[in-house]
Design a protein around this motif. Structure first.
Motif, short mmCIF file in Angstrom:
data_model
loop_
_atom_site.label_atom_id
_atom_site.label_comp_id
_atom_site.label_asym_id
_atom_site.label_seq_id
_atom_site.Cartn_x
_atom_site.Cartn_y
_atom_site.Cartn_z
N LYS A 1 0.89 -1.28 -0.06
CA LYS A 1 0.23 0.08 0.12
C LYS A 1 0.79 1.42 0.07
N VAL A 2 1.95 1.22 0.40
CA VAL A 2 2.82 2.33 0.63
C VAL A 2 4.30 2.12 -0.01
N ALA A 3 4.55 3.18 -0.91
CA ALA A 3 6.04 3.04 -1.60
C ALA A 3 7.08 3.04 -0.59
N THR A 4 7.89 2.04 -0.55
CA THR A 4 9.02 2.18 0.38
C THR A 4 10.29 1.60 -0.11
N GLY A 5 11.47 1.82 0.52
CA GLY A 5 12.80 1.25 0.06
C GLY A 5 13.41 2.12 -1.17
N HIS A 6 14.41 1.43 -1.77
CA HIS A 6 15.06 2.01 -2.77
C HIS A 6 14.08 2.55 -3.87
N ALA A 7 14.25 3.83 -4.11
CA ALA A 7 13.07 4.39 -5.12
C ALA A 7 13.44 3.80 -6.46
N VAL A 8 14.30 3.69 -7.12
CA VAL A 8 14.46 3.25 -8.32
C VAL A 8 14.07 1.90 -8.55
N PRO B 1 29.76 16.61 6.68
CA PRO B 1 29.61 15.15 5.91
C PRO B 1 28.13 14.87 5.58
N ASP B 2 27.07 15.39 6.45
CA ASP B 2 25.68 14.87 6.15
C ASP B 2 24.94 15.54 4.72
N ARG B 3 26.07 16.46 4.07
CA ARG B 3 25.59 16.94 2.80
C ARG B 3 26.54 16.77 1.67
N GLU B 4 27.56 15.94 2.14
CA GLU B 4 28.56 15.71 1.04
C GLU B 4 28.08 15.12 -0.24
N HIS B 5 26.77 14.52 -0.32
CA HIS B 5 26.23 13.83 -1.35
C HIS B 5 25.66 15.11 -2.48
N ILE C 1 11.87 11.62 -6.59
CA ILE C 1 11.37 10.61 -5.48
C ILE C 1 12.83 10.26 -4.87
N GLY C 2 12.54 9.74 -3.51
CA GLY C 2 13.57 9.08 -2.71
C GLY C 2 14.29 10.12 -1.84
N SER C 3 13.84 10.52 -0.65
CA SER C 3 14.10 11.67 0.16
C SER C 3 15.44 11.51 0.96
N THR C 4 15.91 10.26 1.06
CA THR C 4 17.08 10.25 1.91
C THR C 4 18.46 9.42 1.13
N ARG C 5 19.40 10.01 1.42
CA ARG C 5 20.91 9.14 0.85
C ARG C 5 20.96 8.01 1.45
N HIS C 6 20.47 7.51 2.62
CA HIS C 6 20.55 6.28 2.99
C HIS C 6 19.87 5.26 2.31
N GLY C 7 20.25 4.58 1.44
CA GLY C 7 19.72 3.79 0.63
C GLY C 7 18.85 4.23 -0.60
N GLU C 8 19.18 5.50 -0.74
CA GLU C 8 18.68 6.15 -2.07
C GLU C 8 17.14 5.90 -2.07
N ALA C 9 16.34 6.20 -0.72
CA ALA C 9 15.12 5.49 -0.56
C ALA C 9 14.10 6.68 -0.07
N PHE C 10 12.71 5.90 -0.39
CA PHE C 10 11.66 6.75 0.42
C PHE C 10 11.80 6.62 1.99
#
Length: 653
Positions: free
Chosen positions: A264-271, A400-404, A314-323
């Motif tokens: 029901k919810v988009a989760t995990g690695h966005a691609v 470091p939190d914004r190096e990406h 889509i994908g709001s976090t760099r941790h896992g390129e994820a939702f």
């Protein structure tokens, strides 16, 4: 509701000649610059760029040279997507030299293929005894999927079978390895891609086994007992990437935590997610699976209503390129991978084939015009992997939190999935403009082109002319040997609140023709008919949902399909101190000398600043407020004038 369009047709890019002030330049750039540049990058010949190793790995696997495997375990996909982009480019414009170069790469790939049909340079070179032992991490089927897509596109462009034969042998081998029969693996890849690729191979070859294999991978995913969890336990709970045994396996990350029809919810690695949703929509249409269609609708709603950026990213976090979770859409630590926006284009396009709803075309357009083309520089040689909505270069360099978050585009990446993804989408753009069914031609995108379709027993050439996205007027005419009765459906974009329809010079009240975001014009058409579709483009102020905390008290600007941003180059630094004066008029005008020619938005803002020598970090008095004018440019053009601050969302004064 019109649903499950059994006879919907899409056009091959070879049947669409794009002649458009905006997109023709992009397609020419890809042909002349991007494809040759990426060819050099894949051969590790771009100075000061991260090496690819991709061609080198194929040379080792083929026995042409000695050496060790380098790069990511899925490094082969960069070559596959490059070939796919070449295929689409050759459909648009023959190029014997480029074709010969590509044939040589394909010959190398064929040499690297095993006698049993297996093709993967990592396992061929480094761990030949560990095939299919770590599906969650090693992406063997993902890699195969991209090669299958390349084989289909190159065959459709050239009629040459070498790569198609390679991928058919590969698909046949995989079909023997995976499935419900005794001795087969009941597994599926940690990174979805092969599912949509097998649908393409089925549509080309009409071989039912490929469609059924795609169905198997989708149906098996998330079932109990969970294959990926069992595989992980069998490995001693170790990841491919080393370290200590894991305490748990994150099945949500690869959308394997539930059967797909229950998600029901988009989760995990966005691609991974949107590639899977694309395949689900394909299969829902081809197999008339309403439960699968319902799942696609549910997941679409969750993304678009709660987890999508204003740019279509889509994908709001760099941790896992994820939702992450609903309404968590930070601007400055965003991920919004370029590939994920490409995947949203795929998903929206497949949803349009299931049912013609304007919102699908709106999202396709939003992702395409903002995030996707924003991922590549105007010179075609620099790229964004991450697409931020707010950039402070000092933070990118020192936090470091914004190096990406890169304040300028990069020449290449160790994981360079995004650059060839942009190239293959731009060269295949023709297939996204129209779809058709038994009696209707649907216009989804407004791009100057000439395309040939078959309608009610007759060939019809539809011609579209426009200056989109700088203005909202699109005109249509036809070439046909005799009158033909059919319906022309024109998308009324969600951003457009006033439109005018003119047929043969006469204004038509289209209010009764509007259904689900499309205006349906049914009549007998002739070669002398003309249609003008005037979509009024106003500068619009957009506000975020109250639960989207990152944008509380902020506004963004949009005109037509384009989201705008402010850059330091036009407005000075400390963009966070600016607040837009919404009471003052916002004016749009075309500047032919800026960034190759673009429409800018100008208005007034208030800047907070220090006016004395007080250096206190915190003080009792508010900062001084001074008025200044501002200039906003289209988001996709940001970062083409050197390093500087950028922001999409600004405070409302």
């Amino acid at each position: 509701m019109k649903s499950i369009q059994h006879s919907v047709h899409t056009l091959s890019p070879k049947h669409v000649h794009i002649d458009d002030r905006f997109w023709s330049d992009y397609q020419q750039l890809v042909k002349d610059v991007v494809i040759p540049y990426q060819y050099e990058a894949l051969h590790d010949r771009v100075p000061d760029a991260e090496p690819s190793y991709a061609i080198r790995n194929f040379e080792i696997a083929a026995g042409r040279r000695e050496g060790e495997f380098h790069g990511f375990v899925f490094q082969d996909t960069d070559v596959a997507k490059w070939i796919e982009a070449v295929g689409y480019s050759l459909m648009l414009s023959p190029d014997p030299q480029l074709e010969q170069m590509t044939d040589e790469v394909i010959a190398l790939i064929a040499e690297a293929q095993g006698a049993d049909g297996y093709l993967n340079t990592y396992f061929t070179i480094k761990e030949p005894d560990k095939r299919w032992t770590n599906l969650v991490d090693c992406h063997e089927l993902y890699t195969a999927g991209h090669m299958i897509e390349a084989g289909v596109a190159y065959y459709e462009a050239t009629g040459k079978r070498q790569l198609l034969d390679v991928v058919c042998r590969l698909a046949d081998y995989i079909d023997g390895q995976f499935g419900p029969k005794p001795g087969q693996l009941r597994g599926y890849d940690g990174h979805q891609e092969i599912e949509l690729a097998l649908v393409k191979l089925y549509r080309l070859t009409k071989e039912e086994r490929y469609l059924k294999l795609s169905q198997f991978f989708i149906d098996e995913r998330g079932q109990e007992p969970n294959y990926l969890k069992q595989e992980w336990e069998k490995r001693g709970r170790y990841s491919f990437y080393g370290g200590k045994p894991q305490e748990r396996i994150n099945l949500e990350y690869c959308q394997a935590h539930q059967p797909v029809r229950e998600q029901k919810v988009a989760t995990g690695h966005a691609v991974r997610a949107v590639y899977m949703y694309t395949a689900m929509a394909d299969l829902a249409r081809l197999t008339e699976d309403e439960r699968l269609h319902d799942a696609c609708r549910t997941l679409w709603r969750n993304i678009v209503d709660r987890q999508m950026y204003i740019t279509g990213g889509i994908g709001s976090t760099r941790h896992g390129e994820a939702f992450t979770f609903d309404y968590d859409l930070p601007n400055d630590t965003i991920y919004s991978e370029t590939c994920a926006a490409v995947g949203m284009v795929f998903f929206a396009h497949r949803m349009l084939q299931l049912e013609p709803r304007g919102e699908y075309g709106d999202v396709l357009e939003r992702a395409l015009y903002n995030n996707v083309i924003g991922g590549m520089s105007q010179d075609g040689k620099h790229y964004f992997y991450v697409n931020p909505l707010e950039v402070w270069p000092a933070a990118s360099h020192h936090n470091p939190d914004r190096e990406h978050i890169k304040p300028v585009r990069q020449k290449w990446f160790g994981c360079s999935c995004c650059p060839p993804n942009v190239a293959r989408l731009i060269t295949s753009l023709g297939q996204y403009i129209y779809t058709s069914d038994t009696d209707t031609i649907y216009t989804h995108l407004f791009i100057g082109n000439e395309s040939t379709l078959h309608m009610n027993g007759s060939d019809i050439t539809i011609q579209q002319a426009t200056h989109y996205p700088w203005d909202g007027i699109a005109s249509f005419s036809f070439k046909m040997e005799q009158p033909v009765s059919f319906t022309l459906a024109l998308r009324l974009p969600g951003w457009c609140h006033k439109a005018k329809l003119i047929v043969n010079g006469e204004p038509i009240d289209h209010s009764s023709m509007l259904r689900n975001g499309y205006v349906y014009i049914q009549r007998e058409w002739t070669a002398t008919d003309t249609i003008e579709w005037h979509m009024q483009m106003d500068v619009q102020i957009l506000y975020a949902h109250p639960e989207l905390r990152a944008n509380a008290g902020r506004i963004a600007l949009q005109r037509g399909p384009l989201v705008y941003c402010m850059e330091e180059a036009d407005n000075g630094d400390q963009l966070a101190s600016l607040a837009i004066t919404t009471e003052a008029p916002l004016e749009a005008h075309y500047d032919p000398n800026l960034l190759g020619g673009c429409t800018v938005i100008k208005g007034q803002a208030i800047r907070e600043q220090n006016t004395d020598a007080d250096s206190s970090l915190y003080r009792l008095q508010p900062p001084a407020r001074v008025e200044q004018s501002f200039t906003a440019v289209p988001y996709f053009l940001w970062g083409n004038r050197g390093e500087g601050e950028m922001s999409v969302w600004l405070r409302n004064s």
